[in-house]
Design a protein around this motif. Sequence first.
Motif, PDB file in Angstrom:
ATOM      1  N   THR A  16      -5.771  -5.012   5.651  1.00 53.65           N
ATOM      2  CA  THR A  16      -5.636  -4.126   6.808  1.00 53.65           C
ATOM      3  C   THR A  16      -4.344  -3.337   6.711  1.00 53.65           C
ATOM      4  O   THR A  16      -4.304  -2.126   6.963  1.00 53.65           O
ATOM      5  N   GLY A  17      -3.267  -4.010   6.321  1.00 49.86           N
ATOM      6  CA  GLY A  17      -1.993  -3.318   6.142  1.00 49.86           C
ATOM      7  C   GLY A  17      -2.040  -2.289   5.037  1.00 49.86           C
ATOM      8  O   GLY A  17      -1.489  -1.191   5.168  1.00 49.86           O
ATOM      9  N   VAL A  18      -2.729  -2.615   3.935  1.00 45.49           N
ATOM     10  CA  VAL A  18      -2.876  -1.659   2.838  1.00 45.49           C
ATOM     11  C   VAL A  18      -3.579  -0.398   3.346  1.00 45.49           C
ATOM     12  O   VAL A  18      -3.176   0.729   3.031  1.00 45.49           O
ATOM     13  N   ALA A  19      -4.634  -0.592   4.133  1.00 45.37           N
ATOM     14  CA  ALA A  19      -5.373   0.551   4.671  1.00 45.37           C
ATOM     15  C   ALA A  19      -4.506   1.394   5.601  1.00 45.37           C
ATOM     16  O   ALA A  19      -4.538   2.629   5.552  1.00 45.37           O
ATOM     17  N   LEU A  20      -3.694   0.749   6.426  1.00 44.06           N
ATOM     18  CA  LEU A  20      -2.867   1.480   7.377  1.00 44.06           C
ATOM     19  C   LEU A  20      -1.769   2.285   6.694  1.00 44.06           C
ATOM     20  O   LEU A  20      -1.237   3.235   7.276  1.00 44.06           O
ATOM     21  N   ALA A  21      -1.446   1.936   5.448  1.00 41.29           N
ATOM     22  CA  ALA A  21      -0.480   2.733   4.687  1.00 41.29           C
ATOM     23  C   ALA A  21      -1.022   4.129   4.403  1.00 41.29           C
ATOM     24  O   ALA A  21      -0.248   5.054   4.121  1.00 41.29           O
ATOM     25  N   GLY A  22      -2.331   4.292   4.479  1.00 42.44           N
ATOM     26  CA  GLY A  22      -2.934   5.606   4.316  1.00 42.44           C
ATOM     27  C   GLY A  22      -3.175   6.311   5.626  1.00 42.44           C
ATOM     28  O   GLY A  22      -3.844   7.360   5.664  1.00 42.44           O
ATOM     29  N   VAL A  23      -2.662   5.752   6.716  1.00 47.37           N
ATOM     30  CA  VAL A  23      -2.873   6.323   8.048  1.00 47.37           C
ATOM     31  C   VAL A  23      -1.570   6.830   8.666  1.00 47.37           C
ATOM     32  O   VAL A  23      -1.441   8.022   8.976  1.00 47.37           O
ATOM     33  N   TYR A  24      -0.598   5.945   8.849  1.00 42.96           N
ATOM     34  CA  TYR A  24       0.607   6.308   9.587  1.00 42.96           C
ATOM     35  C   TYR A  24       1.416   7.422   8.917  1.00 42.96           C
ATOM     36  O   TYR A  24       1.594   8.503   9.496  1.00 42.96           O
ATOM     37  N   PRO A  25       1.908   7.246   7.674  1.00 42.67           N
ATOM     38  CA  PRO A  25       2.688   8.342   7.072  1.00 42.67           C
ATOM     39  C   PRO A  25       1.852   9.575   6.798  1.00 42.67           C
ATOM     40  O   PRO A  25       2.365  10.704   6.849  1.00 42.67           O
ATOM     41  N   VAL A  26       0.574   9.393   6.529  1.00 42.92           N
ATOM     42  CA  VAL A  26      -0.311  10.535   6.277  1.00 42.92           C
ATOM     43  C   VAL A  26      -0.524  11.338   7.554  1.00 42.92           C
ATOM     44  O   VAL A  26      -0.587  12.573   7.536  1.00 42.92           O
ATOM     45  N   GLY A  27      -0.612  10.645   8.683  1.00 40.31           N
ATOM     46  CA  GLY A  27      -0.712  11.349   9.962  1.00 40.31           C
ATOM     47  C   GLY A  27       0.523  12.184  10.244  1.00 40.31           C
ATOM     48  O   GLY A  27       0.431  13.304  10.765  1.00 40.31           O
ATOM     49  N   GLY A  83       0.807  -1.207   0.000  1.00 41.15           N
ATOM     50  CA  GLY A  83       0.000   0.000   0.000  1.00 41.15           C
ATOM     51  C   GLY A  83       0.845   1.264   0.000  1.00 41.15           C
ATOM     52  O   GLY A  83       0.553   2.225  -0.721  1.00 41.15           O
ATOM     53  N   ALA A  84       1.908   1.255   0.807  1.00 39.90           N
ATOM     54  CA  ALA A  84       2.753   2.445   0.908  1.00 39.90           C
ATOM     55  C   ALA A  84       3.551   2.678  -0.369  1.00 39.90           C
ATOM     56  O   ALA A  84       3.688   3.819  -0.827  1.00 39.90           O
ATOM     57  N   LEU A  85       4.101   1.603  -0.957  1.00 38.41           N
ATOM     58  CA  LEU A  85       4.850   1.769  -2.203  1.00 38.41           C
ATOM     59  C   LEU A  85       3.940   2.265  -3.327  1.00 38.41           C
ATOM     60  O   LEU A  85       4.314   3.150  -4.104  1.00 38.41           O
ATOM     61  N   THR A  86       2.740   1.705  -3.401  1.00 34.33           N
ATOM     62  CA  THR A  86       1.781   2.161  -4.413  1.00 34.33           C
ATOM     63  C   THR A  86       1.427   3.624  -4.190  1.00 34.33           C
ATOM     64  O   THR A  86       1.380   4.429  -5.131  1.00 34.33           O
ATOM     65  N   SER A  87       1.198   3.960  -2.921  1.00 37.88           N
ATOM     66  CA  SER A  87       0.854   5.338  -2.578  1.00 37.88           C
ATOM     67  C   SER A  87       1.986   6.292  -2.927  1.00 37.88           C
ATOM     68  O   SER A  87       1.762   7.395  -3.443  1.00 37.88           O
ATOM     69  N   ALA A  88       3.234   5.864  -2.667  1.00 36.47           N
ATOM     70  CA  ALA A  88       4.388   6.720  -2.951  1.00 36.47           C
ATOM     71  C   ALA A  88       4.605   6.894  -4.450  1.00 36.47           C
ATOM     72  O   ALA A  88       4.868   7.997  -4.931  1.00 36.47           O
ATOM     73  N   VAL A  89       4.497   5.800  -5.203  1.00 36.21           N
ATOM     74  CA  VAL A  89       4.712   5.868  -6.651  1.00 36.21           C
ATOM     75  C   VAL A  89       3.713   6.820  -7.310  1.00 36.21           C
ATOM     76  O   VAL A  89       4.056   7.594  -8.203  1.00 36.21           O
ATOM     77  N   PHE A  90       2.457   6.770  -6.837  1.00 36.24           N
ATOM     78  CA  PHE A  90       1.417   7.618  -7.421  1.00 36.24           C
ATOM     79  C   PHE A  90       1.218   8.926  -6.642  1.00 36.24           C
ATOM     80  O   PHE A  90       0.248   9.643  -6.880  1.00 36.24           O
ATOM     81  N   ASN A  91       2.135   9.203  -5.701  1.00 37.67           N
ATOM     82  CA  ASN A  91       2.135  10.473  -4.963  1.00 37.67           C
ATOM     83  C   ASN A  91       0.820  10.743  -4.244  1.00 37.67           C
ATOM     84  O   ASN A  91       0.434  11.899  -4.058  1.00 37.67           O
ATOM     85  N   LEU A  92       0.101   9.698  -3.831  1.00 38.10           N
ATOM     86  CA  LEU A  92      -1.221   9.896  -3.227  1.00 38.10           C
ATOM     87  C   LEU A  92      -1.208  10.830  -2.015  1.00 38.10           C
ATOM     88  O   LEU A  92      -2.104  11.675  -1.877  1.00 38.10           O
ATOM     89  N   PRO A  93      -0.197  10.733  -1.099  1.00 38.91           N
ATOM     90  CA  PRO A  93      -0.215  11.630   0.059  1.00 38.91           C
ATOM     91  C   PRO A  93      -0.056  13.101  -0.301  1.00 38.91           C
ATOM     92  O   PRO A  93      -0.371  13.977   0.506  1.00 38.91           O
ATOM     93  N   ASP A  94       0.470  13.376  -1.510  1.00 41.94           N
ATOM     94  CA  ASP A  94       0.644  14.765  -1.940  1.00 41.94           C
ATOM     95  C   ASP A  94      -0.388  15.187  -2.983  1.00 41.94           C
ATOM     96  O   ASP A  94      -0.400  16.339  -3.403  1.00 41.94           O
TER      97      ASP A  94
END
Length: 406
Positions: A115-126, A64-75
Amino acid sequence: MPDQPNHTGSALKAMWLIALAQLLVLSLWFSASAVSPALEVAWKLTPSQVPLLTLAVQLGFVVGALTSAVFNLPDVVATRRLFSASAVGGALVNLALLALGEGDLWKVIALRFLTGVALAGVYPVGMKAIAGWFRERRGTALGVLVGALTLGSALPQLVRGIGLPWQEVLATASALALVGALIMRLVGDGPHEVPPGSFSLRHMGRVLRNRGFRLSTAGYLGHMWELYAMWAWIWAYVAASTAAAGQQVNTPLLAFLAIAAGAPSAWYAGRVADRSGRALTAGIALSVSGAATLMTPIVFGRSLFLLIFLLAIWGGTVVADSAQFSAIVTETVDGDLRGTALTLQTALGFLLTLGSVWLVPYIAGLTSWRWAFLALTAGPAVGVLAMARLHDTERAVVAVDHDSIL
């Protein structure tokens, strides 16, 4: 604490609300692992299958985190919206475990992975959200957030220690995550929050070329090699040690206290790092936690006092440095890459935990729990070397600034 006095009250309120939200949502992480002895019986799991309950979450987080980072989702996606949506998704997936039973191992693994995929949108985003409220004393603020993560990770052990059935432990973790999602929606954006940008594959290259990111991530990898294996298996070490000594203890409660000891340490380390330097503070914490790891076979089966003393030192220092690696990232990469860099760093760290979380019980099976944690000392050793190089860089920058003033 924040940079501008007129933001003091709102920044403190936001810090505690974000920390509380993350504390509640992160209870999902070890919700199944905390009740693994009961699940082993209820779901007819073999000893070799039990670690999958934790490894699946770690792997899901990495993907989840790698996918999020590659597609810049947190930004690209609004911070609070991404956090809340991820928390709700994680709560529902965790709750679905209640419908499973014997013979459903792969369904269990799939749900833990999600559950881990979902938490990738919680910890670094927080972390990104709280960095938007602070600049000067960001290390302290992130230390509070990591303290919340620590307590959230320990909560299932506490709930189990109270004596609730495994079904209620899982349901409680999901309920707490839903409350956390609601709390996050009540928090506004900070004065240093960067507005959502656009997706670009070039962002990843810009992050990787940053020396501060590379060195802080090297330290973070050493830290993570030790941290999650300790959190995941400390209950087993405590149970084996007290059994060898013929002692009767509340193992889940003692495991909770060992993990929770890191909460105040993370906050205090943040205050020290804001004054004395992040690399130096992280390096000291890594050194102490590494020394504590070396003591685990010596304390094993000895007096309860020695065991509790070791758990307090180890639990307090093993996570004390965590926030400073993140703070270094927020201070060295460009603002529009903050979320992507934090997510990439955490993804790499959790990818490494797959090895250590699997290795510890494997060594215990070959030898005993007395020797299981010794392999973790390699992590702090690598981390200390990375922080030494970063500390030299920090001193050089300070010296240049001082000369320019003169």
